[in-house]
Design a protein around this motif. Structure first.
Motif, PDB file in Angstrom:
ATOM      1  N   ALA A  84      45.526  10.033  59.016  1.00 52.18           N
ATOM      2  CA  ALA A  84      46.330   9.050  58.288  1.00 52.18           C
ATOM      3  C   ALA A  84      45.810   7.632  58.464  1.00 52.18           C
ATOM      4  CB  ALA A  84      47.781   9.136  58.746  1.00 52.18           C
ATOM      5  N   GLY A  85      45.257   7.309  59.621  1.00 54.18           N
ATOM      6  CA  GLY A  85      44.805   5.951  59.857  1.00 54.18           C
ATOM      7  C   GLY A  85      43.364   5.848  60.276  1.00 54.18           C
ATOM      8  N   SER A  86      42.531   6.788  59.853  1.00 59.23           N
ATOM      9  CA  SER A  86      41.135   6.755  60.299  1.00 59.23           C
ATOM     10  C   SER A  86      40.179   6.907  59.128  1.00 59.23           C
ATOM     11  CB  SER A  86      40.880   7.869  61.313  1.00 59.23           C
ATOM     12  OG  SER A  86      41.048   9.130  60.701  1.00 59.23           O
ATOM     13  N   ALA A  87      38.945   6.518  59.376  1.00 57.86           N
ATOM     14  CA  ALA A  87      37.893   6.695  58.372  1.00 57.86           C
ATOM     15  C   ALA A  87      37.486   8.163  58.321  1.00 57.86           C
ATOM     16  CB  ALA A  87      36.696   5.826  58.754  1.00 57.86           C
ATOM     17  N   PRO A  88      36.861   8.588  57.226  1.00 56.84           N
ATOM     18  CA  PRO A  88      36.385   9.972  57.162  1.00 56.84           C
ATOM     19  C   PRO A  88      35.376  10.261  58.271  1.00 56.84           C
ATOM     20  CG  PRO A  88      36.281   8.937  55.001  1.00 56.84           C
ATOM     21  CD  PRO A  88      36.593   7.855  55.989  1.00 56.84           C
ATOM     22  N   SER A  89      35.385  11.487  58.744  1.00 56.41           N
ATOM     23  CA  SER A  89      34.423  11.938  59.740  1.00 56.41           C
ATOM     24  C   SER A  89      34.139  13.408  59.478  1.00 56.41           C
ATOM     25  CB  SER A  89      34.965  11.720  61.156  1.00 56.41           C
ATOM     26  OG  SER A  89      36.124  12.494  61.351  1.00 56.41           O
ATOM     27  N   PRO A  90      33.030  13.931  60.031  1.00 58.78           N
ATOM     28  CA  PRO A  90      32.704  15.342  59.795  1.00 58.78           C
ATOM     29  C   PRO A  90      33.840  16.248  60.263  1.00 58.78           C
ATOM     30  CG  PRO A  90      30.865  14.224  60.839  1.00 58.78           C
ATOM     31  CD  PRO A  90      32.025  13.278  60.864  1.00 58.78           C
ATOM     32  N   GLY A  91      34.132  17.237  59.475  1.00 62.67           N
ATOM     33  CA  GLY A  91      35.168  18.207  59.825  1.00 62.67           C
ATOM     34  C   GLY A  91      35.231  19.294  58.780  1.00 62.67           C
ATOM     35  N   SER A  92      35.802  20.411  59.134  1.00 63.57           N
ATOM     36  CA  SER A  92      35.911  21.514  58.181  1.00 63.57           C
ATOM     37  C   SER A  92      37.358  21.714  57.785  1.00 63.57           C
ATOM     38  CB  SER A  92      35.339  22.800  58.779  1.00 63.57           C
ATOM     39  OG  SER A  92      36.055  23.143  59.936  1.00 63.57           O
ATOM     40  N   SER A  93      37.554  22.111  56.555  1.00 62.89           N
ATOM     41  CA  SER A  93      38.896  22.388  56.080  1.00 62.89           C
ATOM     42  C   SER A  93      39.041  23.827  55.621  1.00 62.89           C
ATOM     43  CB  SER A  93      39.266  21.445  54.929  1.00 62.89           C
ATOM     44  OG  SER A  93      38.347  21.592  53.872  1.00 62.89           O
ATOM     45  N   ASN A  94      37.955  24.490  55.402  1.00 64.81           N
ATOM     46  CA  ASN A  94      37.981  25.894  55.013  1.00 64.81           C
ATOM     47  C   ASN A  94      37.113  26.666  55.990  1.00 64.81           C
ATOM     48  OD1 ASN A  94      39.527  25.474  52.679  1.00 64.81           O
ATOM     49  ND2 ASN A  94      37.699  24.849  51.573  1.00 64.81           N
ATOM     50  N   LEU A  95      37.643  27.761  56.492  1.00 62.11           N
ATOM     51  CA  LEU A  95      36.906  28.570  57.451  1.00 62.11           C
ATOM     52  C   LEU A  95      37.005  30.022  57.030  1.00 62.11           C
ATOM     53  CD1 LEU A  95      35.545  29.021  60.281  1.00 62.11           C
ATOM     54  CD2 LEU A  95      37.865  29.391  61.118  1.00 62.11           C
ATOM     55  N   MET A  96      35.880  30.717  57.037  1.00 67.47           N
ATOM     56  CA  MET A  96      35.894  32.153  56.781  1.00 67.47           C
ATOM     57  C   MET A  96      35.061  32.830  57.845  1.00 67.47           C
ATOM     58  SD  MET A  96      34.854  34.483  53.581  1.00 67.47           S
ATOM     59  CE  MET A  96      34.996  36.247  53.740  1.00 67.47           C
ATOM     60  N   LEU A  97      35.677  33.752  58.551  1.00 67.02           N
ATOM     61  CA  LEU A  97      34.978  34.567  59.529  1.00 67.02           C
ATOM     62  C   LEU A  97      34.689  35.906  58.858  1.00 67.02           C
ATOM     63  CD1 LEU A  97      33.980  34.845  62.434  1.00 67.02           C
ATOM     64  CD2 LEU A  97      36.256  35.645  63.049  1.00 67.02           C
TER      65      LEU A  97
END
Length: 135
Positions: free
Chosen positions: A26-39
């Motif tokens: 909510a109060g931060s700049a974009p950073s690397p991260g995943s939103s979709n995960l498939m195992l």
């Protein structure tokens, strides 16, 4: 490993192409991260996976957070069922499961029952060698 999780800024820093993986709080700049995960699913059924366990714990829910991203130590509260001689037996709650992320990923064995939940798809998994504590 097939690729890095890169947003625009980290891709530029590494001289690579972005993979489109960025997220923001909510109060931060974009950073690397995943939103979709498939195992990817494995080749044996969950019943076969559980059937091969002499004594273990089948996790159905977890609470708290306890991952140290510096050391890789992992510890979470959990509830579920005891496994005895390949069978789910009695319910258990308020226990702790713990291990090392590195060891957990190396020992992860997926079953064949991948299910989708929102942006996550994962099968039943077995992770041997974790510590289970509680009464």
């Amino acid at each position: 490993m097939k690729s890095y999780v890169l947003d625009l800024a980290t891709a530029r820093e590494l001289g690579l192409q972005t993979t489109g993986h960025a997220g923001r709080g909510a109060g931060s700049a974009p950073s690397p991260g995943s939103s979709n995960l498939m195992l990817e699913p494995g080749s044996i059924s969950p019943e076969e996976l559980v059937g091969g366990i002499g004594r273990g714990f089948y996790v159905t829910s977890m609470f708290g957070h306890g991952t140290n991203m510096v050391t890789g130590d992992y510890s979470r509260g959990a509830a579920g069922f005891m496994i005895e001689n390949g069978e789910l037996t009695y319910p258990v709650s308020e226990i702790t499961i713990a291990g090392s992320l590195k060891d957990m990923f190396l020992r992860l064995r997926p079953a064949s029952d991948t299910t989708w939940y929102s942006g996550i798809a994962a099968p039943t998994i077995l992770i041997e060698g974790m510590t289970v504590g509680g009464r």
